[in-house]
Design a protein around this motif. Structure first.
Motif, short mmCIF file in Angstrom:
data_model
loop_
_atom_site.label_atom_id
_atom_site.label_comp_id
_atom_site.label_asym_id
_atom_site.label_seq_id
_atom_site.Cartn_x
_atom_site.Cartn_y
_atom_site.Cartn_z
N LEU A 65 2.59 4.89 -8.38
CA LEU A 65 3.21 3.56 -8.42
C LEU A 65 4.31 3.50 -9.49
O LEU A 65 5.38 2.94 -9.28
CB LEU A 65 2.16 2.49 -8.67
N ARG A 66 4.04 4.10 -10.64
CA ARG A 66 5.05 4.11 -11.71
C ARG A 66 6.26 4.93 -11.31
O ARG A 66 7.40 4.53 -11.59
CB ARG A 66 4.43 4.67 -12.99
N ARG A 67 6.04 6.05 -10.66
CA ARG A 67 7.16 6.87 -10.20
C ARG A 67 8.01 6.11 -9.20
O ARG A 67 9.25 6.19 -9.23
CB ARG A 67 6.61 8.15 -9.55
N SER A 68 7.38 5.36 -8.32
CA SER A 68 8.13 4.58 -7.35
C SER A 68 9.01 3.55 -8.05
O SER A 68 10.18 3.38 -7.69
CB SER A 68 7.16 3.89 -6.39
N VAL A 69 8.46 2.89 -9.06
CA VAL A 69 9.25 1.88 -9.78
C VAL A 69 10.46 2.53 -10.44
O VAL A 69 11.58 2.00 -10.39
CB VAL A 69 8.36 1.18 -10.84
N ARG A 70 10.27 3.71 -11.06
CA ARG A 70 11.38 4.38 -11.73
C ARG A 70 12.45 4.81 -10.75
O ARG A 70 13.65 4.73 -11.06
CB ARG A 70 10.86 5.58 -12.52
N LEU A 71 12.06 5.27 -9.58
CA LEU A 71 13.04 5.75 -8.61
C LEU A 71 13.76 4.61 -7.90
O LEU A 71 14.95 4.72 -7.58
CB LEU A 71 12.35 6.64 -7.57
N VAL A 72 13.06 3.51 -7.65
CA VAL A 72 13.68 2.39 -6.94
C VAL A 72 14.60 1.58 -7.86
O VAL A 72 15.56 0.97 -7.39
CB VAL A 72 12.59 1.48 -6.33
N ARG A 73 14.33 1.61 -9.16
CA ARG A 73 15.12 0.83 -10.11
C ARG A 73 16.61 1.21 -10.00
O ARG A 73 16.97 2.38 -10.10
CB ARG A 73 14.63 1.06 -11.54
N GLY A 74 17.44 0.23 -9.77
CA GLY A 74 18.87 0.44 -9.61
C GLY A 74 19.29 0.72 -8.17
O GLY A 74 20.49 0.80 -7.89
N ALA A 75 18.33 0.92 -7.27
CA ALA A 75 18.65 1.18 -5.86
C ALA A 75 17.80 0.31 -4.95
O ALA A 75 17.52 0.69 -3.81
CB ALA A 75 18.43 2.66 -5.54
N TRP A 76 17.40 -0.86 -5.46
CA TRP A 76 16.49 -1.70 -4.69
C TRP A 76 17.14 -2.18 -3.40
O TRP A 76 16.52 -2.12 -2.32
CB TRP A 76 16.05 -2.91 -5.53
N TRP A 77 18.37 -2.67 -3.48
CA TRP A 77 19.01 -3.23 -2.30
C TRP A 77 19.26 -2.17 -1.23
O TRP A 77 19.09 -2.43 -0.03
CB TRP A 77 20.32 -3.92 -2.68
N ARG A 78 19.64 -0.98 -1.63
CA ARG A 78 19.84 0.10 -0.66
C ARG A 78 18.52 0.46 0.00
O ARG A 78 18.45 0.62 1.24
CB ARG A 78 20.44 1.32 -1.36
N THR A 79 17.48 0.58 -0.80
CA THR A 79 16.17 0.90 -0.25
C THR A 79 15.69 -0.20 0.68
O THR A 79 15.15 0.06 1.76
CB THR A 79 15.15 1.10 -1.39
N PHE A 80 15.88 -1.45 0.27
CA PHE A 80 15.46 -2.58 1.10
C PHE A 80 16.22 -2.60 2.42
O PHE A 80 15.62 -2.80 3.49
CB PHE A 80 15.71 -3.89 0.34
#
Length: 324
Positions: free
Chosen positions: A198-213
């Motif tokens: 879960l922590r790794r996911s937060v670190r990787l998604v941070r700054g790319a949330w809109w693209r991922t969404f």
């Protein structure tokens, strides 16, 4: 986006046997287990069912309670089984993608052996994410309650609370879902423990949330379109049964009318089950593949994973692990 979607479809085409084969086996096993549980529940409470249906007196709570408990237990068993099956399929998709990005062949047995040890971790991630999503769920329940109070009391304040909670609950749920969306892939490809995943996911998604969404949303829309493409023709192809009027002198008996409609109902039921199975398998495989590909894409962009994958692919004796 084109790279992620193209990679998902190419992976499904080249590795269809391990991807869809394992998903089909898991779903069939779950269906057999649920059917067996339902049969056991029916046998256990058959006397109470006959008492409810055939007794001329009004049914008593003592007859309803065992039936509700038995089939409620079957429903709970099915829900837990479906959650575990989904976790297994997510793990198998990530494990298959591990070989796909390295250009290796993957057999169903190899993916099974690699998937099974990581399934408990993915299942724990799913359960933890469910607990986290309880926060927006409670807000949504509060939203429904406020709407009910607004309708009953006619209070402008209650309507205002309803819209405020609605504007809070849905975005919060979407934000949390995307923020932790890479956790299953991290649990498999990095052999991370649930909390660390879960922590790794937060670190990787941070700054790319809109693209991922955005890409995840398009993946969901793709599965919705496929479902409509499969189900709508079945709806239009189903013949409408002739209305049954028992007062008509030419009307057949009720048993004859039912017998005449059974062939059409059986064919529609078979096509409907087949269509639902195809849609279910595609959804169970496609969405985890999109998430795992986004995870790898983010690691390539941020952590130089491409060099690690290239060395692993060129090394004839390397294991090809992506958690270096």
């Amino acid at each position: 986006m084109d790279t992620v979607f193209g990679g998902a479809f190419v992976t499904m085409r080249r590795y269809a046997k391990p991807l869809f084969g394992l998903a089909l086996l898991v779903n069939l096993a779950l269906a057999v287990l649920v059917a067996a549980a339902a049969a056991v529940a029916y046998v256990a409470v058959s006397d109470h069912l006959h008492a409810i249906q055939d007794t001329p007196r009004d049914p008593r709570w003592a007859d309803f309670r065992p039936v509700l408990l038995a089939f409620g237990g079957v429903w709970l068993f099915a829900a837990v089984g479906l959650t575990a099956a989904s976790a297994f399929v997510q793990a198998s998709c990530a494990a298959t993608l591990h070989d796909a990005v390295l250009g290796r062949r993957a057999t169903l047995r190899q993916i099974w052996r690699r998937t099974w040890p990581r399934t408990p971790s993915v299942l724990c991630v799913t359960l933890l994410l469910g607990l986290i999503l309880m926060i927006p769920l409670l807000l949504f329940v509060a939203t429904i309650v406020s709407l009910f109070l607004a309708m009953v009391l006619g209070s402008d304040l209650a309507y205002g609370v309803f819209f405020l909670l609605m504007l809070t609950a849905l975005p919060l749920a979407a934000w949390l879902w995307v923020l932790f969306g890479f956790a299953p892939a991290a649990a498999v490809l990095e052999t991370a423990r649930p909390v660390e995943a879960l922590r790794r996911s937060v670190r990787l998604v941070r700054g790319a949330w809109w693209r991922t969404f955005g890409i995840t949303l398009l993946g969901g829309l793709t599965t919705l379109v496929l479902s409509l493409v499969i189900r709508l023709p079945l709806t239009f192809m189903t013949p409408s049964p002739r209305p049954y009027d028992p007062s008509s002198p030419t009307a057949p008996d009720a048993a004859d009318a039912l017998a005449q409609s059974l062939p059409h109902a059986g064919a529609y039921l078979a096509l409907s089950v087949a269509g639902s199975l195809v849609t279910q398998l595609f959804t169970m495989v496609f969405l985890p593949l999109i998430s795992a590909l986004l995870y790898i894409d983010q690691r390539i962009r941020r952590e130089g994973l491409a060099d690690v994958l290239l060395r692993a692919a060129q090394s004839s004796g390397a294991s090809g692990s992506v958690h270096e």
